[in-house]
Design a protein around this motif. Structure first.
Motif, short mmCIF file in Angstrom:
data_model
loop_
_atom_site.label_atom_id
_atom_site.label_comp_id
_atom_site.label_asym_id
_atom_site.label_seq_id
_atom_site.Cartn_x
_atom_site.Cartn_y
_atom_site.Cartn_z
N ASN A 1 -3.96 6.37 -8.10
CA ASN A 1 -4.99 6.00 -7.13
C ASN A 1 -5.24 7.16 -6.18
N ASP A 2 -6.37 7.84 -6.38
CA ASP A 2 -6.77 8.89 -5.44
C ASP A 2 -8.11 8.54 -4.79
N LYS B 1 -5.86 3.25 -13.39
CA LYS B 1 -6.41 4.11 -12.33
C LYS B 1 -7.46 3.36 -11.51
N ARG B 2 -7.44 3.60 -10.21
CA ARG B 2 -8.42 2.99 -9.30
C ARG B 2 -9.72 3.78 -9.39
N THR B 3 -10.83 3.05 -9.54
CA THR B 3 -12.14 3.69 -9.57
C THR B 3 -12.87 3.41 -8.25
N ASP C 1 0.82 -1.22 0.00
CA ASP C 1 0.00 0.00 0.00
C ASP C 1 0.85 1.27 0.00
N THR D 1 -8.50 4.99 -2.95
CA THR D 1 -8.27 4.10 -1.81
C THR D 1 -6.81 4.19 -1.37
N PRO E 1 -2.34 -2.03 -8.41
CA PRO E 1 -3.31 -3.10 -8.69
C PRO E 1 -2.85 -4.42 -8.09
N GLU F 1 -4.75 1.57 -1.61
CA GLU F 1 -3.97 0.57 -2.34
C GLU F 1 -2.81 1.24 -3.08
N TRP G 1 -9.84 -1.43 -10.70
CA TRP G 1 -8.84 -0.74 -11.50
C TRP G 1 -9.25 -0.73 -12.96
#
Length: 353
Positions: free
Chosen positions: A75-76, A195-197, A46, A78, A83, A80, A202
């Protein structure tokens, strides 16, 4: 000449065809780095360093796409760092057990010098592409508005016509690397981010440059499997709600059941009921019509920072809507029939029919 045999491109190409084809086996998919990272504490996975390492892994795998822009991890949403580390970035197919090697015997090539002329009467690649265009054009003639016909690309390398297979020049063709019929093999030209959704895990997103319609974005790569192995895996994947199996059953292959499927379990894309990308069959160094590359092209212009997506259910028509209502999905206990969060106005409510 002077006691030595004259080597021409044709003789050199014929000699290369007699060599065993080079291809990758699924059993050799790399996993050492992934295993080492997964053995580290969650605090490392993380951390920002995990994203840096993930990007480096992708960059190293792009050794045959040296001019492709880098891929960034963002990643904005979570905590994490990157991926899941089961992911293996690849832009190649990995052949599973029981899948024959690339067919060099039936691979057609051209003997053009320089760049192929799409109006040529002798180019083997022109003839092959024209042959496969006829079923898609009512009277068998090419529309005047189609600029490079019968190649499927325009002068900027964008796909002019969707829904039909692509036959690019290959390693045994005499034409140069800058031939207009070599687009997929030159690789991706536009920067993208992983990108994290908030609701869909991802996904792949455009960077800050607008992408034109018909642009090549990558290959739906993974393990090339026999359909029997794909069915076996599919039953398992459905239970825990994660599947990236793609049966190779394009229209030009006829109505028979598919022979092969691609498992992109380790490298997925996000679904949308109103996608901006599509998957197109493309043949390069493969003579078997049953084993195309699954190439991803934009269906329309893609705005900066917009998510790249395609439909997991193929073309969405009235039958798709009729048999894909959420109530029908909920009747099945498999986790794969999950709610769709694509956010489009015509969302069907489920990921799979």
């Amino acid at each position: 000449m002077g006691g030595y045999p004259v080597v021409t491109w044709e003789s050199y190409s014929q000699a290369r065809r007699r060599l065993p084809p080079k291809y990758r086996l699924a059993k050799d998919l790399p996993h050492e780095l992934q295993d080492r990272v997964n053995a580290l504490p969650q605090s490392y996975r993380d951390s920002p360093q995990a994203a840096v390492l993930f990007e480096a892994m992708i960059d190293e795998a792009m050794d045959n796409e040296l001019e492709a822009p880098p891929i960034s991890v963002v990643n904005d949403v979570t905590d994490e760092g990157a991926p899941p580390w089961e992911f293996v970035y690849t832009n190649e197919m990995w052949y599973g057990q029981g899948v024959p090697p690339p067919d060099m015997k039936n691979l057609k090539s051209c003997s053009c010098v320089g760049r192929c002329d799409p109006k040529s009467k002798t180019c083997g690649c022109v003839k092959q592409q024209h042959h496969h265009l006829k079923p898609y054009i009512a009277d068998g003639t090419i529309p005047k508005s189609w600029n490079g016909a019968p190649f499927v690309y325009d002068s900027k390398g964008c796909l002019q016509w969707s829904g039909m297979p692509i036959f690019e020049c290959n390693d045994f063709c005499g034409c140069d690397d800058d031939c207009p019929n070599r687009v997929v093999q030159r690789g991706r030209r536009y920067a993208v981010n992983i990108k994290r959704t908030e609701h869909k895990g991802w996904g792949i997103f455009n960077a800050q440059k607008r992408i034109p319609k018909g642009s090549f974005m990558g290959i739906y790569a993974g393990e090339l499997l026999t359909i029997d192995e794909a069915d076996r895996r599919g039953a398992l994947y459905n239970k825990f709600g994660r599947t990236y199996l793609f049966d190779i059953d394009f229209h030009h292959l006829g109505e028979e059941d598919p022979t092969y499927a691609v498992d992109a379990y380790h490298a997925g894309n996000n679904h949308s009921c109103n996608p901006n990308c599509e998957i197109v069959a493309c043949y390069i160094n493969e003579g078997s019509i049953e084993k195309p590359l699954l190439t991803v092209f934009t269906k329309r212009e893609v705005e900066p920072f917009e998510e790249l997506s395609f439909s997991y259910m193929g073309t969405i028509d009235d039958d798709t809507v009729r048999y894909s209502l959420p109530v029908n999905a909920k009747a099945n206990n498999d986790a794969v029939y999950a709610q769709c969060h694509c956010g489009s106005t015509n969302c069907l409510g489920v990921l799979f029919s």
